[in-house]
Write a protein that holds these residues in place. Structure first.
Motif, mmCIF file in Angstrom:
data_model
loop_
_atom_site.group_PDB
_atom_site.id
_atom_site.type_symbol
_atom_site.label_atom_id
_atom_site.label_comp_id
_atom_site.label_asym_id
_atom_site.label_seq_id
_atom_site.Cartn_x
_atom_site.Cartn_y
_atom_site.Cartn_z
ATOM 1 N N UNK A 144 40.458 35.169 33.534
ATOM 2 C CA UNK A 144 41.434 34.991 32.979
ATOM 3 C C UNK A 144 41.687 34.438 31.661
ATOM 4 N N UNK A 145 40.528 33.481 31.668
ATOM 5 C CA UNK A 145 40.584 32.738 30.236
ATOM 6 C C UNK A 145 40.114 33.753 29.010
ATOM 7 N N UNK A 146 39.241 34.531 29.263
ATOM 8 C CA UNK A 146 39.004 35.619 28.164
ATOM 9 C C UNK A 146 40.100 36.805 28.088
ATOM 10 N N UNK A 147 40.848 37.028 29.102
ATOM 11 C CA UNK A 147 41.866 38.228 29.229
ATOM 12 C C UNK A 147 43.073 37.669 29.703
ATOM 13 N N UNK A 148 43.802 36.665 29.303
ATOM 14 C CA UNK A 148 45.014 36.251 29.711
ATOM 15 C C UNK A 148 46.077 37.355 29.811
ATOM 16 N N UNK A 149 46.083 38.384 28.705
ATOM 17 C CA UNK A 149 46.979 39.348 28.961
ATOM 18 C C UNK A 149 46.936 40.586 29.938
ATOM 19 N N UNK A 150 46.198 40.170 30.725
ATOM 20 C CA UNK A 150 45.700 41.371 31.929
ATOM 21 C C UNK A 150 46.498 40.937 33.421
ATOM 22 N N UNK A 151 47.484 41.382 33.572
ATOM 23 C CA UNK A 151 48.099 40.821 34.802
ATOM 24 C C UNK A 151 47.336 41.137 36.132
ATOM 25 N N UNK A 152 46.554 42.279 36.159
ATOM 26 C CA UNK A 152 45.916 42.476 37.055
ATOM 27 C C UNK A 152 44.510 41.496 37.417
ATOM 28 N N UNK A 153 44.395 40.931 36.562
ATOM 29 C CA UNK A 153 43.169 39.777 36.747
ATOM 30 C C UNK A 153 43.898 38.424 37.394
ATOM 31 N N UNK A 154 45.028 38.214 36.827
ATOM 32 C CA UNK A 154 45.798 37.050 37.615
ATOM 33 C C UNK A 154 45.859 37.394 39.007
ATOM 34 N N UNK A 155 46.590 38.510 39.218
ATOM 35 C CA UNK A 155 46.703 38.926 40.759
ATOM 36 C C UNK A 155 45.713 38.723 41.540
ATOM 37 N N UNK A 156 44.455 39.560 41.037
ATOM 38 C CA UNK A 156 43.512 39.532 41.863
ATOM 39 C C UNK A 156 43.003 37.877 42.304
ATOM 40 N N UNK A 157 42.974 37.208 41.185
ATOM 41 C CA UNK A 157 42.426 35.994 41.440
ATOM 42 C C UNK A 157 43.237 35.106 42.304
ATOM 43 N N UNK A 158 44.653 35.372 42.173
ATOM 44 C CA UNK A 158 45.658 34.580 43.145
ATOM 45 C C UNK A 158 45.495 35.115 44.570
ATOM 46 N N UNK A 159 45.369 36.188 44.795
ATOM 47 C CA UNK A 159 44.769 37.141 46.025
ATOM 48 C C UNK A 159 43.746 36.267 46.636
ATOM 49 N N UNK A 160 42.787 36.382 45.866
ATOM 50 C CA UNK A 160 41.367 35.932 46.380
ATOM 51 C C UNK A 160 41.860 34.276 46.905
ATOM 52 N N UNK A 161 42.241 33.399 45.977
ATOM 53 C CA UNK A 161 42.583 31.974 46.314
ATOM 54 C C UNK A 161 43.299 31.837 47.702
ATOM 55 N N UNK A 162 44.346 32.742 47.821
ATOM 56 C CA UNK A 162 45.359 32.783 49.167
ATOM 57 C C UNK A 162 44.612 33.171 50.331
ATOM 58 N N UNK A 163 44.105 34.515 50.234
ATOM 59 C CA UNK A 163 43.622 35.484 51.465
ATOM 60 C C UNK A 163 42.249 34.943 51.775
ATOM 61 N N UNK A 164 41.140 34.704 50.933
ATOM 62 C CA UNK A 164 39.976 34.189 51.052
ATOM 63 C C UNK A 164 39.576 32.906 51.315
ATOM 64 N N UNK A 165 40.052 32.338 49.929
ATOM 65 C CA UNK A 165 39.827 30.862 49.730
ATOM 66 C C UNK A 165 40.614 29.949 50.496
ATOM 67 N N UNK A 166 41.982 30.635 50.923
ATOM 68 C CA UNK A 166 42.813 29.767 51.833
ATOM 69 C C UNK A 166 43.160 28.487 50.864
ATOM 70 N N UNK A 167 43.544 28.840 49.667
ATOM 71 C CA UNK A 167 44.031 27.666 48.696
ATOM 72 C C UNK A 167 45.690 28.115 48.036
ATOM 73 N N UNK A 168 46.384 27.867 48.807
ATOM 74 C CA UNK A 168 47.690 28.119 48.363
ATOM 75 C C UNK A 168 48.225 27.657 46.911
ATOM 76 N N UNK A 169 47.971 26.359 46.788
ATOM 77 C CA UNK A 169 48.080 25.750 45.612
ATOM 78 C C UNK A 169 47.461 26.262 44.402
#
Length: 641
Positions: A144-169
């Motif tokens: 996301x640092x290299x590709x900030x204009x790619x919404x799909x990367x932000x969505x995938x990163x947030x999904x991983x943090x919430x669903x697998x890493x269990x970090x809502x913040x």
């Protein structure tokens, strides 16, 4: 030259250093009898070749992927042989060396191709399959640092943090950062709303498990339509309890009133407002403010809300925004609410009653704003309800009747669109009312001149025509050609030719169809011309085929490459092809399409070579290299033959 030698030496030294770093791993594989000497040598040779490929002047992504795929195959073979030898898992140099190398290769590739989102996704998948959660978190942050204009990367990163890493913040922070940069991204707003709903549902279930009291605070104000619906649902209970309520009010009116006022005046804590569902409401308001009152976008937000049962107030907020929009699409979305929100509302009401409620709202809408688009959306809603129903149930019968009634009213008001007519025709045909469908289709086709309606009418005629009688079909086809503009006539002529071939009309009649189509000069007539040449070549003599393709090339002027290829194929199919005619056709073809057609030049050169004239073939090759914009594909194909 000295710089070149220095760069080669540096490359060789770098490759050698990489290979020397693998010595401990390879020795361990050999010591544990996982690979033998020959296999170790083969692995070294392959890795050396891959390393040199990665250090060429123009590095290709395919070289990295090939190297990675090879290493994964070696790792799979290592695991299989280790299992067969019943070796215990130990912290040896070869245990995790290949996985680490693949990680390093991905990082080297992504350093070269930072903007390749597909490559990033491949790395994410590898991290998941190899159990590299720590590496995956770092990869998401870098991506996301290299590709900030790619919404799909932000969505995938947030999904991983919430669903697998269990970090809502962390998930919330990622989506908020993504929305600051991509405030117009529909996907990011929808994912942010879904995240907040998921977390809210999780917290409510946790309170329920812990036995904590639910929140009884007053909900935010809702729309008048939602309030009316709630009052209707509670009407029976209110009527049955009216007597007891009136008797209780005499003794407890003052105390109850004071208590309710005290509760209403008491401010809610932040936790209570969260559990009440204020955050999803705020997200929806911010999303609509950022995107605007886009009906499609609000529809996507509503789809997210319908997944969760406790989303009524959030949906009320979105429907209020839609009510402020005067477009037919917004009014239709509001009208569909009782039927589409049935799963989220969990009301014990039959589907046909909810369908009637939506139809009542649609009736009010078309009465106040009777536009063609509004009627079309009404018909589309009836069709969608019909598709969701099972044949024979109450909803199916009601939706059929309602669609027929709505379409008739739209036709009487002069507001029946082409799409609405097509839907109505299909329903009439499915219910066995073919005569009505035929009359409707022909009437509207003659009135509007729409090609789609004429095609439907002609197909209906073909389905009922006798095998030897196409008189009515040709009369309808002539009327269709007269009623439609020349730019839209191609499907009409294609259907006419296909019908003539299918019903095996006399050759002269079929040829007349082809000739009439060419004379129409409709857009895309070149495809008919190519089909004409093929048909004449297969059914008539060579002389007739030559007359046809000569006539076609003369009429079309600048014919397409396809027409030239069919003409050339006609001559090449002969036992002894006429070389002079073929050269003439090839010359006319490359004159018109030689700049962008390497395959045409290749066939020309092959023909000259097969004719035994290598000098002409070499001349064609030289002309092709000079003429083509991109000669590399031609050179590659010519060298490979």
């Amino acid at each position: 030259r000295g710089d070149h030698c220095f760069s080669v030496a540096a490359m060789t030294e770098a490759v050698q250093q990489q290979l020397e770093g693998q010595i401990d791993e390879l020795r361990d594989l050999l010591r544990r009898n996982i690979f033998d000497q020959d296999e170790i040598r083969h692995i070294i040779r392959r890795r050396k070749a891959f390393e040199y490929a990665l250090r060429r002047r123009q590095t290709r992504k395919e070289d990295f992927l090939a190297y990675i795929q090879y290493e994964l195959h070696v790792e799979a073979l290592r695991k299989k042989r280790k299992l067969a030898l019943n070796l215990q898992k130990k912290n040896t140099p070869s245990e995790f060396a290949i996985i680490k190398r693949v990680h390093a290769l991905f990082k080297r590739a992504l350093q070269k191709f930072k903007g390749d989102v597909r490559l990033w996704n491949q790395y994410f998948q590898f991290c998941r399959t190899s159990g590299g959660n720590k590496a995956l978190g770092k990869a998401f942050a870098t991506a996301v640092q290299y590709n900030p204009r790619e919404p799909g990367l932000w969505v995938n990163a947030a999904k991983w943090e919430f669903e697998e890493n269990v970090n809502i913040n962390a998930a919330r922070t990622l989506l908020q950062q993504g929305l600051r940069i991509n405030s117009d991204s529909h996907a990011l707003w929808c994912e942010y709303l879904r995240l907040e709903f998921l977390f809210l549902e999780k917290m409510r279930k946790r309170r329920q498990v812990l036995g904590l009291d639910p929140i009884h605070a007053a909900a935010p104000p809702v729309s008048a339509q939602s309030s009316k619906r709630r009052r209707t649902e509670r009407k029976d209970d209110s009527d049955s309890d009216s007597d007891s309520d009136s008797s209780d009010e005499d003794g407890n009116d003052s105390d109850g009133g004071n208590q309710s006022q005290a509760v209403a005046q008491q401010p809610l804590s932040a936790e209570d407002r969260f559990l009440r569902g204020d955050i999803p409401i705020t997200v929806c308001k911010k999303a609509v403010d950022a995107i605007g009152c886009d009906v499609n976008f609000i529809g996507r937000l509503l789809q997210v809300c319908r997944i969760f049962c406790d989303s009524l107030t959030t949906r009320d907020t979105l429907y209020q925004r839609l009510a402020e929009d005067s477009s037919p699409e917004a009014a239709a979305c509001v009208s569909r609410r009782p039927f589409e929100d049935r799963a989220a509302d969990s009301l014990p009401v039959p589907l046909e009653e909810l369908f009637e409620q939506s139809c009542a709202l649609f009736d009010e809408t078309v009465e106040s704003s009777s536009s063609t688009r509004q009627w079309e959306l009404y018909i589309a809603f009836c069709e969608s309800a019909l598709l969701q129903a099972s044949a024979g149930d109450a909803l199916h019968a009601k939706a059929c009747d309602q669609l027929d009634r709505v379409a008739q009213n739209a036709l009487a008001a002069g507001k029946l669109s082409v799409a609405g007519c097509s839907t109505w025709t299909n329903i009439l045909l499915s219910t066995g009312q073919r005569d009505r469908a035929v009359d409707l289709c022909e009437t509207l086709a003659r009135k509007t001149g729409d090609v789609g309606l004429w095609m439907k009418r002609l197909n209906l005629e073909l389905s009922s025509s006798a095998s030897s009688d196409l008189k009515v079909f040709h009369e309808l086809h002539s009327a269709a050609v007269s009623a439609t503009p020349a730019t839209d006539q191609l499907p009409l002529w294609v259907l006419c030719i296909e019908a003539s071939l299918q019903f095996q009309e006399p050759l002269k009649d079929t040829q007349s169809c082809f000739e009439a189509a060419l004379e129409s000069r409709c857009q895309g007539v070149d495809s008919i011309a190519a089909l004409f040449i093929d048909w004449v070549s297969a059914t008539q003599s060579l002389a007739a085929a030559r007359r046809v393709y000569t006539l076609v090339l003369k009429q079309l002027g600048c014919a397409t490459q396809q027409v030239f290829e069919r003409s050339i194929a006609c001559e090449m199919a002969q036992p002894t092809p006429d070389a002079q005619r073929l050269r003439s056709l090839y010359e006319r073809a490359v004159a018109g399409h030689g700049v962008v057609a390497p395959g045409l030049w290749l066939e020309y050169a092959r023909f000259e070579a097969s004719d035994g004239d290598l000098q002409r073939a070499n001349a064609v090759y030289g002309r092709a290299v000079k003429t083509l914009h991109d000669a590399e594909p031609f050179i590659s194909m010519y060298s490979a033959q």
